[in-house]
Design an enzyme around this catalytic site. Structure first.
Site, PDB file in Angstrom:
ATOM      1  N   ARG A  34     -99.553  -4.637  44.684  1.00 32.88           N
ATOM      2  CA  ARG A  34    -100.050  -6.003  44.889  1.00 32.88           C
ATOM      3  C   ARG A  34     -99.282  -6.733  45.971  1.00 32.88           C
ATOM      4  O   ARG A  34     -99.695  -7.781  46.420  1.00 32.88           O
ATOM      5  CB  ARG A  34     -99.931  -6.805  43.580  1.00 32.88           C
ATOM      6  CG  ARG A  34    -100.885  -6.356  42.493  1.00 32.88           C
ATOM      7  CD  ARG A  34    -100.501  -6.963  41.157  1.00 32.88           C
ATOM      8  NE  ARG A  34     -99.160  -6.534  40.770  1.00 32.88           N
ATOM      9  CZ  ARG A  34     -98.562  -6.867  39.643  1.00 32.88           C
ATOM     10  NH1 ARG A  34     -99.166  -7.647  38.783  1.00 32.88           N
ATOM     11  NH2 ARG A  34     -97.353  -6.417  39.363  1.00 32.88           N
ATOM     12  N   ASP A  58    -104.815  -5.346  42.417  1.00 31.39           N
ATOM     13  CA  ASP A  58    -104.264  -5.363  41.059  1.00 31.39           C
ATOM     14  C   ASP A  58    -105.053  -4.315  40.262  1.00 31.39           C
ATOM     15  O   ASP A  58    -106.295  -4.342  40.288  1.00 31.39           O
ATOM     16  CB  ASP A  58    -104.462  -6.776  40.478  1.00 31.39           C
ATOM     17  CG  ASP A  58    -103.738  -6.969  39.152  1.00 31.39           C
ATOM     18  OD1 ASP A  58    -103.784  -6.058  38.303  1.00 31.39           O
ATOM     19  OD2 ASP A  58    -103.133  -8.034  38.981  1.00 31.39           O
ATOM     20  N   ASN A  85     -99.195   5.562  38.470  1.00 32.97           N
ATOM     21  CA  ASN A  85     -97.826   5.138  38.164  1.00 32.97           C
ATOM     22  C   ASN A  85     -97.709   3.638  37.894  1.00 32.97           C
ATOM     23  O   ASN A  85     -96.817   3.210  37.174  1.00 32.97           O
ATOM     24  CB  ASN A  85     -96.943   5.548  39.357  1.00 32.97           C
ATOM     25  CG  ASN A  85     -95.617   4.827  39.374  1.00 32.97           C
ATOM     26  OD1 ASN A  85     -94.728   5.144  38.584  1.00 32.97           O
ATOM     27  ND2 ASN A  85     -95.477   3.844  40.260  1.00 32.97           N
ATOM     28  N   TYR A 151     -95.900  -2.352  24.288  1.00 26.89           N
ATOM     29  CA  TYR A 151     -95.615  -1.459  25.428  1.00 26.89           C
ATOM     30  C   TYR A 151     -95.732   0.002  24.981  1.00 26.89           C
ATOM     31  O   TYR A 151     -96.366   0.817  25.661  1.00 26.89           O
ATOM     32  CB  TYR A 151     -94.220  -1.735  26.014  1.00 26.89           C
ATOM     33  CG  TYR A 151     -93.877  -0.793  27.156  1.00 26.89           C
ATOM     34  CD1 TYR A 151     -94.563  -0.856  28.366  1.00 26.89           C
ATOM     35  CD2 TYR A 151     -92.901   0.185  27.004  1.00 26.89           C
ATOM     36  CE1 TYR A 151     -94.268   0.030  29.407  1.00 26.89           C
ATOM     37  CE2 TYR A 151     -92.606   1.070  28.032  1.00 26.89           C
ATOM     38  CZ  TYR A 151     -93.291   0.982  29.238  1.00 26.89           C
ATOM     39  OH  TYR A 151     -93.008   1.865  30.267  1.00 26.89           O
ATOM     40  N   THR A 186     -84.875   0.875  37.854  1.00 26.53           N
ATOM     41  CA  THR A 186     -85.850   0.379  38.843  1.00 26.53           C
ATOM     42  C   THR A 186     -85.962  -1.137  38.623  1.00 26.53           C
ATOM     43  O   THR A 186     -85.135  -1.723  37.935  1.00 26.53           O
ATOM     44  CB  THR A 186     -87.248   1.009  38.591  1.00 26.53           C
ATOM     45  OG1 THR A 186     -87.700   0.574  37.308  1.00 26.53           O
ATOM     46  CG2 THR A 186     -87.223   2.530  38.640  1.00 26.53           C
TER      47      THR A 186
HETATM   48  P1  NDP Z   1     -91.111  -1.022  38.927  1.00 22.09           P
HETATM   49  O1  NDP Z   1     -91.214  -2.385  38.341  1.00 22.09           O
HETATM   50  O2  NDP Z   1     -89.988  -0.742  39.865  1.00 22.09           O
HETATM   51  O3  NDP Z   1     -92.485  -0.627  39.635  1.00 22.09           O
HETATM   52  C1  NDP Z   1     -93.723  -0.930  39.063  1.00 22.09           C
HETATM   53  C2  NDP Z   1     -94.805  -0.710  40.107  1.00 22.09           C
HETATM   54  O4  NDP Z   1     -96.086  -0.927  39.502  1.00 22.09           O
HETATM   55  C3  NDP Z   1     -94.693  -1.663  41.274  1.00 22.09           C
HETATM   56  O5  NDP Z   1     -94.952  -0.968  42.455  1.00 22.09           O
HETATM   57  C4  NDP Z   1     -95.768  -2.703  40.998  1.00 22.09           C
HETATM   58  O6  NDP Z   1     -96.282  -3.132  42.247  1.00 22.09           O
HETATM   59  C5  NDP Z   1     -96.827  -1.858  40.271  1.00 22.09           C
HETATM   60  N1  NDP Z   1     -97.645  -2.652  39.374  1.00 22.09           N
HETATM   61  C6  NDP Z   1     -97.291  -3.217  38.204  1.00 22.09           C
HETATM   62  N2  NDP Z   1     -98.319  -3.892  37.671  1.00 22.09           N
HETATM   63  C7  NDP Z   1     -99.361  -3.735  38.525  1.00 22.09           C
HETATM   64  C8  NDP Z   1    -100.691  -4.200  38.533  1.00 22.09           C
HETATM   65  N3  NDP Z   1    -101.185  -4.962  37.544  1.00 22.09           N
HETATM   66  N4  NDP Z   1    -101.487  -3.867  39.574  1.00 22.09           N
HETATM   67  C9  NDP Z   1    -101.018  -3.096  40.579  1.00 22.09           C
HETATM   68  N5  NDP Z   1     -99.760  -2.608  40.619  1.00 22.09           N
HETATM   69  C10 NDP Z   1     -98.946  -2.948  39.614  1.00 22.09           C
HETATM   70  O7  NDP Z   1     -91.035  -0.024  37.670  1.00 22.09           O
HETATM   71  P2  NDP Z   1     -90.978   1.575  37.580  1.00 22.09           P
HETATM   72  O8  NDP Z   1     -90.972   2.216  38.899  1.00 22.09           O
HETATM   73  O9  NDP Z   1     -89.899   1.881  36.626  1.00 22.09           O
HETATM   74  O10 NDP Z   1     -92.356   1.826  36.819  1.00 22.09           O
HETATM   75  C11 NDP Z   1     -93.338   2.755  37.244  1.00 22.09           C
HETATM   76  C12 NDP Z   1     -93.977   3.361  36.017  1.00 22.09           C
HETATM   77  O11 NDP Z   1     -93.011   4.093  35.293  1.00 22.09           O
HETATM   78  C13 NDP Z   1     -94.570   2.337  35.056  1.00 22.09           C
HETATM   79  O12 NDP Z   1     -95.814   2.812  34.587  1.00 22.09           O
HETATM   80  C14 NDP Z   1     -93.547   2.299  33.912  1.00 22.09           C
HETATM   81  O13 NDP Z   1     -94.132   1.923  32.701  1.00 22.09           O
HETATM   82  C15 NDP Z   1     -93.101   3.746  33.920  1.00 22.09           C
HETATM   83  N6  NDP Z   1     -91.820   4.015  33.284  1.00 22.09           N
HETATM   84  C16 NDP Z   1     -90.678   3.389  33.703  1.00 22.09           C
HETATM   85  C17 NDP Z   1     -89.480   3.675  33.084  1.00 22.09           C
HETATM   86  C18 NDP Z   1     -88.213   2.989  33.443  1.00 22.09           C
HETATM   87  O14 NDP Z   1     -87.236   3.062  32.645  1.00 22.09           O
HETATM   88  N7  NDP Z   1     -88.100   2.363  34.613  1.00 22.09           N
HETATM   89  C19 NDP Z   1     -89.399   4.684  32.024  1.00 22.09           C
HETATM   90  C20 NDP Z   1     -90.660   5.271  31.670  1.00 22.09           C
HETATM   91  C21 NDP Z   1     -91.815   4.956  32.303  1.00 22.09           C
HETATM   92  P3  NDP Z   1     -96.691  -4.601  42.653  1.00 22.09           P
HETATM   93  O15 NDP Z   1     -95.810  -5.542  41.874  1.00 22.09           O
HETATM   94  O16 NDP Z   1     -96.517  -4.657  44.142  1.00 22.09           O
HETATM   95  O17 NDP Z   1     -98.115  -4.669  42.257  1.00 22.09           O
HETATM   96  C1  8X3 Z   2     -89.628   2.560  29.853  1.00 23.62           C
HETATM   97  C2  8X3 Z   2     -88.585   3.161  29.009  1.00 23.62           C
HETATM   98  O1  8X3 Z   2     -87.401   3.031  26.786  1.00 23.62           O
HETATM   99  O2  8X3 Z   2     -87.599   0.975  28.062  1.00 23.62           O
HETATM  100  O3  8X3 Z   2     -90.866   3.138  29.626  1.00 23.62           O
HETATM  101  O4  8X3 Z   2     -89.477   1.892  26.926  1.00 23.62           O
HETATM  102  S1  8X3 Z   2     -88.272   2.218  27.630  1.00 23.62           S
END
Ligand code: NDP
Ligand code: 8X3
Length: 250
Positions: A34, A58, A85, A151, A186
């Site tokens: 976004r 989005d 992702n 979540y 992240t």
């Molecule tokens: P970040 O917050 O660093 O990245 C999230 C990304 O998702 C951003 O690029 C954001 O882009 C995009 N995003 C979020 N909501 C929307 C939306 N409604 N529309 C379009 N894009 C969206 O987090 P992570 O890299 O950690 O997360 C990536 C994935 O990994 C997620 O699905 C998360 O649930 C999953 N995950 C993360 C973990 C962690 O501990 N970090 C562990 C397990 C899973 P923008 O804001 O520009 O739209």
């Molecule tokens: C993100 C990891 O453990 O915070 O998916 O839910 S946790």
């Protein structure tokens, strides 16, 4: 010919690290998010190495997704890899006390958003009789924890959708990989805690968390597996993590 990957949530964290590794591997990129300024910066940094197209939408906006995917130039429609992702956690709270706007964001983004993007891309893969979808779930999709039920439910849905996609699409030549990370450092916790940097920082204190590159590495491994191999499910935890909420801190 270079493969083409469509990566949602490419503007940060795991998605951005995946884009970086894919570019190094010579995979052309459709990068989505976004935040247009970040998409522009990514375009600049990768376009010397591979072809790059950015799409700003989005994932909750079904019409925007459909419009942007159908308007893709024909040379970009041969999508080989979809990395679903995009997603986040919003808030921590019990079912009694949780904020229903947070619930909407998680269920609409993490679940329906993933479905909308997939529904737009799958027909292109079916036409090509090949493709690979990588869904980013979470350890939270395999275990439920207090204060994170919505979540966890959203990620549990991703697990189910991955299984369903595998049942429906394997015979059509489309592989499905489900990746469930543990704690990755992240912007995730900054988003969950609505910009509270101290609280977000505490999540990663006292142990060595996963880095987004660790997950990107696994995604690249999965998409580089030979045709006769499907990496179906990977759970990747930090070395100090033994369960969703059990992390051994010093
Ligand atoms: P970040 O917050 O660093 O990245 C999230 C990304 O998702 C951003 O690029 C954001 O882009 C995009 N995003 C979020 N909501 C929307 C939306 N409604 N529309 C379009 N894009 C969206 O987090 P992570 O890299 O950690 O997360 C990536 C994935 O990994 C997620 O699905 C998360 O649930 C999953 N995950 C993360 C973990 C962690 O501990 N970090 C562990 C397990 C899973 P923008 O804001 O520009 O739209
Ligand atoms: C993100 C990891 O453990 O915070 O998916 O839910 S946790």
């Amino acid at each position: 010919m270079a493969r083409i990957a469509f990566i949602t949530g490419a503007t940060s964290g795991i998605g951005q690290a995946t884009a970086t590794l894919f570019a190094q591997a010579g995979i052309d990129l459709i990068l989505c998010g976004r935040r247009q300024d970040r998409l522009d910066a990514l375009n600049q940094s990768f376009s010397n190495t591979v072809k790059v197209l950015t799409l700003c939408f989005d994932v909750r906006d079904r019409e925007a997704i459909n419009a942007q995917v159908s308007a893709l130039p024909s040379e970009w429609k041969n999508i080989d890899i979809l990395v679903n992702n995009a997603g986040n956690a919003h808030g921590l709270g019990t079912l009694a006390d949780g904020d229903t706007d947070d619930w909407d964001q998680m269920l609409d983004g993490n679940v329906k958003g993933l479905l909308y993007v997939s529904k737009a891309i799958i027909p292109l893969m079916l036409e090509n009789k090949q493709g690979h979808i990588v869904n980013i779930s979470s350890i939270a999709g395999k275990e439920t924890y207090v204060n994170g039920v919505v979540y966890c439910a959203s990620k549990s849905a991703v697990e189910t959708i991955s299984q369903g996609m595998r049942l429906e699409l394997t015979q059509k030549g489309i592989k499905i990989t489900n990746i469930a990370p543990g704690a990755v450092e992240t912007e995730f916790s900054m988003v969950r805690f609505k910009g509270d940097a101290d609280r977000a920082g505490q999540v990663y204190q006292g142990f060595e968390p996963l880095q987004p590159e660790d997950i990107a590495d696994a995604i690249l491994y999965a998409v580089n597996a030979p045709k006769h191999v499907t990496i179906a499910d990977l759970t990747i935890l930090a070395g100090a993590q033994s369960a969703a909420t059990t992390i051994h801190r010093s």
